[in-house]
Design an enzyme around this catalytic site. Structure first.
Site, PDB file in Angstrom:
ATOM      1  N   ASP A  22     -23.760  94.336 -93.431  1.00 27.48           N
ATOM      2  CA  ASP A  22     -24.628  95.507 -93.247  1.00 27.48           C
ATOM      3  C   ASP A  22     -25.376  95.458 -91.916  1.00 27.48           C
ATOM      4  OD1 ASP A  22     -23.971  96.587 -95.722  1.00 27.48           O
ATOM      5  OD2 ASP A  22     -25.393  95.271 -96.741  1.00 27.48           O
ATOM      6  N   HIS A 226     -19.527  83.754 -65.206  1.00 26.25           N
ATOM      7  CA  HIS A 226     -20.230  84.454 -66.282  1.00 26.25           C
ATOM      8  C   HIS A 226     -20.332  83.567 -67.527  1.00 26.25           C
ATOM      9  CE1 HIS A 226     -19.612  88.754 -64.501  1.00 26.25           C
ATOM     10  NE2 HIS A 226     -20.504  88.051 -63.869  1.00 26.25           N
ATOM     11  N   ASP A 243     -29.217  82.612 -64.399  1.00 22.46           N
ATOM     12  CA  ASP A 243     -29.043  84.008 -63.993  1.00 22.46           C
ATOM     13  C   ASP A 243     -29.564  84.841 -65.156  1.00 22.46           C
ATOM     14  OD1 ASP A 243     -28.187  86.537 -63.294  1.00 22.46           O
ATOM     15  OD2 ASP A 243     -26.161  85.926 -62.739  1.00 22.46           O
ATOM     16  N   ASP A 254     -32.013  91.380 -61.994  1.00 22.23           N
ATOM     17  CA  ASP A 254     -30.814  90.526 -62.020  1.00 22.23           C
ATOM     18  C   ASP A 254     -31.054  89.407 -61.003  1.00 22.23           C
ATOM     19  OD1 ASP A 254     -28.332  89.413 -62.192  1.00 22.23           O
ATOM     20  OD2 ASP A 254     -27.265  91.063 -61.209  1.00 22.23           O
ATOM     21  N   HIS A 333     -16.428  85.806 -55.532  1.00 24.41           N
ATOM     22  CA  HIS A 333     -16.908  87.162 -55.855  1.00 24.41           C
ATOM     23  C   HIS A 333     -17.534  87.788 -54.613  1.00 24.41           C
ATOM     24  CE1 HIS A 333     -21.097  85.662 -56.091  1.00 24.41           C
ATOM     25  NE2 HIS A 333     -20.641  84.648 -56.820  1.00 24.41           N
ATOM     26  N   HIS A 337     -24.025  94.176 -55.681  1.00 31.14           N
ATOM     27  CA  HIS A 337     -23.676  95.334 -56.512  1.00 31.14           C
ATOM     28  C   HIS A 337     -24.938  96.170 -56.658  1.00 31.14           C
ATOM     29  CE1 HIS A 337     -25.689  93.372 -59.953  1.00 31.14           C
ATOM     30  NE2 HIS A 337     -25.033  92.268 -59.648  1.00 31.14           N
ATOM     31  N   HIS A 344     -24.786  96.060 -63.468  1.00 31.11           N
ATOM     32  CA  HIS A 344     -23.830  96.489 -62.442  1.00 31.11           C
ATOM     33  C   HIS A 344     -23.925  98.015 -62.472  1.00 31.11           C
ATOM     34  CE1 HIS A 344     -21.324  92.541 -62.403  1.00 31.11           C
ATOM     35  NE2 HIS A 344     -22.601  92.358 -62.180  1.00 31.11           N
ATOM     36  N   GLU A 367     -26.291  88.046 -53.600  1.00 33.73           N
ATOM     37  CA  GLU A 367     -26.071  86.886 -54.466  1.00 33.73           C
ATOM     38  C   GLU A 367     -24.834  86.062 -54.117  1.00 33.73           C
ATOM     39  OE1 GLU A 367     -24.606  87.842 -58.412  1.00 33.73           O
ATOM     40  OE2 GLU A 367     -24.920  89.972 -58.037  1.00 33.73           O
ATOM     41  N   TYR A 371     -19.120  77.487 -55.749  1.00 33.47           N
ATOM     42  CA  TYR A 371     -18.726  76.931 -57.049  1.00 33.47           C
ATOM     43  C   TYR A 371     -17.656  75.867 -56.832  1.00 33.47           C
ATOM     44  CZ  TYR A 371     -20.911  81.422 -57.946  1.00 33.47           C
ATOM     45  OH  TYR A 371     -21.782  82.492 -57.925  1.00 33.47           O
ATOM     46  N   ARG A 389     -25.821  79.503 -57.164  1.00 29.58           N
ATOM     47  CA  ARG A 389     -25.900  80.928 -56.808  1.00 29.58           C
ATOM     48  C   ARG A 389     -27.376  81.243 -56.603  1.00 29.58           C
ATOM     49  NH1 ARG A 389     -22.923  82.987 -60.451  1.00 29.58           N
ATOM     50  NH2 ARG A 389     -24.399  83.638 -62.054  1.00 29.58           N
ATOM     51  N   GLU A 391     -29.732  84.668 -56.147  1.00 32.28           N
ATOM     52  CA  GLU A 391     -29.600  86.127 -56.268  1.00 32.28           C
ATOM     53  C   GLU A 391     -30.967  86.802 -56.255  1.00 32.28           C
ATOM     54  OE1 GLU A 391     -27.937  87.457 -60.057  1.00 32.28           O
ATOM     55  OE2 GLU A 391     -27.356  89.360 -59.128  1.00 32.28           O
TER      56      GLU A 391
HETATM   57  N1  GLY Z   1     -25.759  88.735 -63.834  1.00 31.42           N
HETATM   58  C1  GLY Z   1     -24.514  89.245 -63.427  1.00 31.42           C
HETATM   59  C2  GLY Z   1     -24.415  89.338 -61.980  1.00 31.42           C
HETATM   60  O1  GLY Z   1     -25.123  88.646 -61.275  1.00 31.42           O
HETATM   61  O2  GLY Z   1     -23.697  90.130 -61.439  1.00 31.42           O
HETATM   62 MN    MN Z   2     -25.788  90.323 -59.970  1.00 29.82          MN
HETATM   63 MN    MN Z   3     -26.970  87.912 -61.905  1.00 27.27          MN
END
Ligand code: GLY
Ligand code: MN
Ligand code: MN
Length: 422
Positions: A22, A226, A243, A254, A333, A337, A344, A367, A371, A389, A391
């Site tokens: 439920d 991720h 993150d 973010d 990457h 963004h 995003h 960011e 890695y 990272r 960011e």
């Molecule tokens: N937290 C996801 C990114 O940094 O794009």
């Molecule tokens: Mn991001």
């Molecule tokens: Mn992020």
């Protein structure tokens, strides 16, 4: 409504997702729907009809129902839709099949995003068929279906002052939470415990949701972009990548910081971290109105590639590293963004085939990351198992950019000072 250029727009609320038994997943209204209505309930339909006499802003909503409201919560109902949310006209959602065709009669176009949900498509197409069946009576059916999300995305890309106020506050709450995590991390702690510290801070300060699941990766886990199992123990001597962003009234931060579990960077960690930081600062420098969207990425990448060569992580020549994209072994990457209601966020990245120019009012992340997984054979052993990272969230202004997440430290000595070694 001005941007619609006439016609009728139809948007559906986000669906409820069933989890098990439920239990449903936590409900969040769709961002476009919230942007236009502020109406928080599921099973609703918004109709915008700028040229309609009887009402331009029409909501189809769940009816009040004493029995159901005891079990699943309060509803605004038809009266509440008008009194509390400013609808000109409201109907029970069961009336959609009857009322929508009438609203669509003679409309020059239908603004509707096809292909999101079969049942929604079917109910809109049913209404269109009903109108078409009246052609012989002199009624015309919208000859064009246009995706309203295209204009909405462009509107959402430029943040209004009240949206910026929420983004600023979401960033402030998130920065404070990151500082708490940097200070409170201890070897032996689970990643999810650190997650609890961050999320506890979010909630205590008014942000009832995250903008996305926290990524809390210690050691080699930081090399998974991720990662969100968040169930390992933080080891002595490892770096921890956090993150995490609070969502405040539908606007999310973010932010990523990477810091040592024991408060002190090792020499190898220091080298990798400093390189990422230099790249991030170069990226931030390139966030300028008039620069194209990819400029921060290009600036950060240039620094990273030089650093990869200096640290012996890659072999030259430099041009070949860029041309063959061998840097993707460590940085796979892009750097930025859009950011807003969605982490995003919406908005085209290219216009007429060219990267979009940055303009005041846009918000984006910067960011870069490095890695180097534990099993990476091209890196010297001292660098393996290091993921970094950094960011920040940045508002484009007419002069310099404004870093909305600047209150959480990122310099090596600041991070070490925030968490003195005992
Ligand atoms: N937290 C996801 C990114 O940094 O794009
Ligand atoms: Mn991001
Ligand atoms: Mn992020």
């Amino acid at each position: 409504m001005r941007r619609m250029g006439g016609g009728v727009a139809v948007l559906f609320s986000a669906p409820v997702r069933h989890r098990n038994g439920d239990v449903d997943f936590d409900y969040r209204q769709g961002s476009d729907f919230h942007y236009l209505t502020g109406f928080p309930e599921p099973d609703c339909v918004l109709v915008l009809a700028p040229d309609r006499q009887e009402g331009r802003f029409v909501l189809f909503v769940r009816p009040r129902d004493k029995e159901k409201e005891i079990w699943t919560g309060r509803r605004a109902g038809v009266d509440g839709a008008k009194a509390l949310f400013g609808a000109d006209q409201a109907f029970e959602v069961s009336k959609l099949d009857e009322e929508l065709p009438k609203i669509l009669e003679n409309a020059p176009r239908l603004h509707y995003r096809v292909g999101v949900d079969r049942d929604q498509d079917e109910s809109v197409f049913r209404a269109v068929r009903k109108v078409r069946d009246k052609l012989r009576l002199g009624v015309s059916c919208p000859p064009v279906i246009q995706d309203p999300h295209v204009d909405l995305a462009d509107m959402r890309l430029f943040k209004a002052p009240e949206e910026l106020a929420l983004l600023r506050r979401a960033c402030e709450i998130s920065c404070d939470a990151h500082r708490e995590a940097i200070r409170d991390v201890r070897p032996g702690m689970h990643e999810f415990t650190l997650q609890g510290i961050l999320e506890g801070h979010f909630r205590k300060n008014g942000a009832r949701r995250n903008g996305y699941p926290c990524i809390i990766g210690a050691g080699d886990n930081a090399t998974v972009l991720h990662y969100n199992e968040n169930d390992s123990q933080v080891r002595e001597g490892s770096l921890v990548l956090v993150d995490a962003g609070a969502e405040l009234d539908f606007y999310t931060a973010d932010i990523t910081r990477t810091f040592p579990a024991n408060g002190k960077f090792s020499p190898a960690q220091r080298k990798v971290y400093q390189l990422c930081l230099d790249a991030q600062k170069a990226g931030l420098e390139a966030v300028r109105a008039g620069n194209h969207f990819l400029a921060p990425h290009e600036a950060a990448l240039a620094v990273l590639v030089d650093g990869f060569l200096d640290l012996g992580l890659l072999k030259g020549p430099r041009e070949e590293v860029l041309e063959k994209e061998t840097y993707k072994a460590y940085f796979m990457h892009k750097t930025s963004h859009w950011l807003g209601m969605d982490v995003h966020d919406v908005g085209d990245y290219k216009v007429s085939g060219e990267w979009r120019r940055l303009e005041p009012g846009m918000v984006l992340t910067v960011e870069p990351g490095i890695y180097i997984s534990q099993d990476c054979e091209t890196a010297a052993p001292e660098f393996r198992g290091i993921g970094v990272r950094i960011e920040d969230d940045v508002l484009v202004t007419s002069s310099a950019c404004e870093v909305l997440s600047s209150s959480v430290p990122k310099e090596i000595d600041e991070l070490e000072a925030l968490r003195p070694r005992r």
